[in-house]
Motif scaffolding. Structure first.
Motif, PDB file in Angstrom:
ATOM      1  N   ASP A   1     -11.426  38.783  99.106  1.00 54.10           N
ATOM      2  CA  ASP A   1     -12.540  37.837  98.968  1.00 54.10           C
ATOM      3  C   ASP A   1     -12.047  36.425  99.295  1.00 54.10           C
TER       4      ASP A   1
ATOM      5  N   ARG B   1     -18.406  41.045  88.651  1.00 56.51           N
ATOM      6  CA  ARG B   1     -19.244  42.254  88.599  1.00 56.51           C
ATOM      7  C   ARG B   1     -19.408  42.844  90.001  1.00 56.51           C
ATOM      8  N   ASN B   2     -19.549  41.993  91.025  1.00 57.03           N
ATOM      9  CA  ASN B   2     -19.623  42.485  92.407  1.00 57.03           C
ATOM     10  C   ASN B   2     -18.396  43.317  92.744  1.00 57.03           C
ATOM     11  N   LYS B   3     -17.239  42.780  92.389  1.00 56.53           N
ATOM     12  CA  LYS B   3     -15.977  43.442  92.730  1.00 56.53           C
ATOM     13  C   LYS B   3     -15.802  44.741  91.962  1.00 56.53           C
TER      14      LYS B   3
ATOM     15  N   LEU C   1     -17.785  36.752  96.034  1.00 55.36           N
ATOM     16  CA  LEU C   1     -18.108  37.854  95.144  1.00 55.36           C
ATOM     17  C   LEU C   1     -17.814  37.515  93.684  1.00 55.36           C
ATOM     18  N   THR C   2     -18.694  37.921  92.797  1.00 55.87           N
ATOM     19  CA  THR C   2     -18.461  37.747  91.363  1.00 55.87           C
ATOM     20  C   THR C   2     -17.574  38.882  90.854  1.00 55.87           C
TER      21      THR C   2
ATOM     22  N   LYS D   1     -18.144  46.691  90.985  1.00 55.06           N
ATOM     23  CA  LYS D   1     -19.044  47.678  91.599  1.00 55.06           C
ATOM     24  C   LYS D   1     -18.486  48.176  92.927  1.00 55.06           C
ATOM     25  N   ILE D   2     -17.987  47.250  93.750  1.00 53.01           N
ATOM     26  CA  ILE D   2     -17.428  47.648  95.044  1.00 53.01           C
ATOM     27  C   ILE D   2     -16.265  48.602  94.863  1.00 53.01           C
TER      28      ILE D   2
ATOM     29  N   LEU E   1     -23.466  50.786  98.753  1.00 51.10           N
ATOM     30  CA  LEU E   1     -23.445  49.422  98.219  1.00 51.10           C
ATOM     31  C   LEU E   1     -24.533  48.538  98.842  1.00 51.10           C
TER      32      LEU E   1
END
Length: 315
Positions: free
Chosen positions: A9, A17-19, A14-15, A21-22, A202
């Motif tokens: 990143d 939480r984004n990371k 990306l937050t 989830k990814i 995603l």
């Protein structure tokens, strides 16, 4: 048969939480290439954090206390070194130089290297760990020491290395790797098929695929810049096949070591093939027809394409 995956990143897009989830979705797709163990490495401030367990990715809980800019991951199918002993699982940590390393593939000359290079004894049984030791021997991590390591190991490989400056190195032997770039971040996985499935789940679109060729080292820094270097790829997978079947003039001890790893890899292919309906007889027939292990591995992972109408009926 393992899988490398991760993200960079560089644009702070990306937050946490984004990371999470990814990595959750990406690692779950990577189970197609290994369910024996899962691990990730990332920097928390100035400290390298490695979180790994002898669990399939779907049973791992990825929670990041900080917002790491680079996350390097691995799912494992065991070849050498039991996954039940967690020190045998990836990523591996170099306490001497502060980097983490993960490997997709099988090395067959690790025992020989430890003798010829006079590397220190270790409780880690995994063949991949010799790559860490080869770099440590030169007391620094850079393109030259990575090149030296990549040219000494023999077998099939793709390595990823995360250093304490948050640079990610990707060292591509003849094992696959797919990297894509979005506006502000990269995501990668060992195969294009796995990565494409993860990105679809995603909902991530509009990316550019980054080219990486066999015998190349990519360094992606914290700003997202890519620096390229090369190494000589003399001992590829096809060479390994010939080597194991007696076309090499090397010593019997080394050849026997290679043959042992070859047999283990074949057993793993048969085991995984059966789990998705790809029978042992078909795998052995494909070998007789001249397909190498990498070709067959791709067929197993894309078995929907190779069902009777498209493939099996031709044998």
């Amino acid at each position: 048969m393992c899988c490398l995956f991760g993200l960079i990143d560089y644009g702070n897009m990306l937050t946490i939480r984004n990371k999470e989830k990814i990595i959750k979705v990406l690692s779950k797709e990577c189970e197609a290439r290994g369910t024996d163990a899962t691990g990730v490495a990332y920097m928390t401030g100035n400290k390298m954090t490695i979180y790994k367990k002898a669990l399939p990715a779907g049973k791992m809980k990825f929670k990041f206390n900080s917002n790491p800019s680079v996350i390097m991951g691995h799912t494992r199918m065991t070849t050498k070194g039991s996954e039940k002993n967690n020190i045998n699982n990836h990523p591996f940590y170099s306490a001497k130089l502060g980097f983490a390393l993960a490997h997709n593939g099988v090395l067959y000359n690790d025992k020989t290297i430890r003798k010829t290079e006079k590397l220190p004894k270790t409780k880690i049984e995994t063949d991949s760990y010799v790559a860490v030791q080869l770099i440590e021997k030169h007391k620094t991590l850079n393109f030259d020491t990575i090149k030296n390591m990549a040219e000494k190991v023999e077998g099939s490989f793709c390595f990823t290395i995360l250093d304490k400056e948050k640079n990610l190195y990707i060292i591509k032997g003849d094992n696959p790797m797919c990297i894509v770039r979005f506006n502000g971040f990269y995501i990668y996985a060992s195969t294009k098929e796995i990565l494409t499935k993860a990105l679809k789940k995603l909902g991530l679109k509009y990316y550019k695929e980054i080219n990486i060729k066999t015998g190349e080292i990519l360094k992606i820094n914290i700003l997202g810049n890519i620096i390229r270097h090369e190494f000589d790829m003399d001992f590829g997978y096809s060479y390994w096949n010939n080597y194991c079947w007696g076309y090499s003039s090397r010593s019997k001890d080394i050849a026997n070591e290679a043959k042992s790893v070859y047999d283990e890899y074949l057993n793993d292919l048969i085991y995984y093939g059966k789990s998705v309906g790809f029978d042992e007889e078909t795998i052995l027939e494909l070998l007789d027809l001249g397909y190498d292990y990498m070709d067959i591995e791709d067929m197993i992972y894309n078995f929907d394409y190779y069902r009777e109408d498209n493939f099996c009926g031709e044998i």
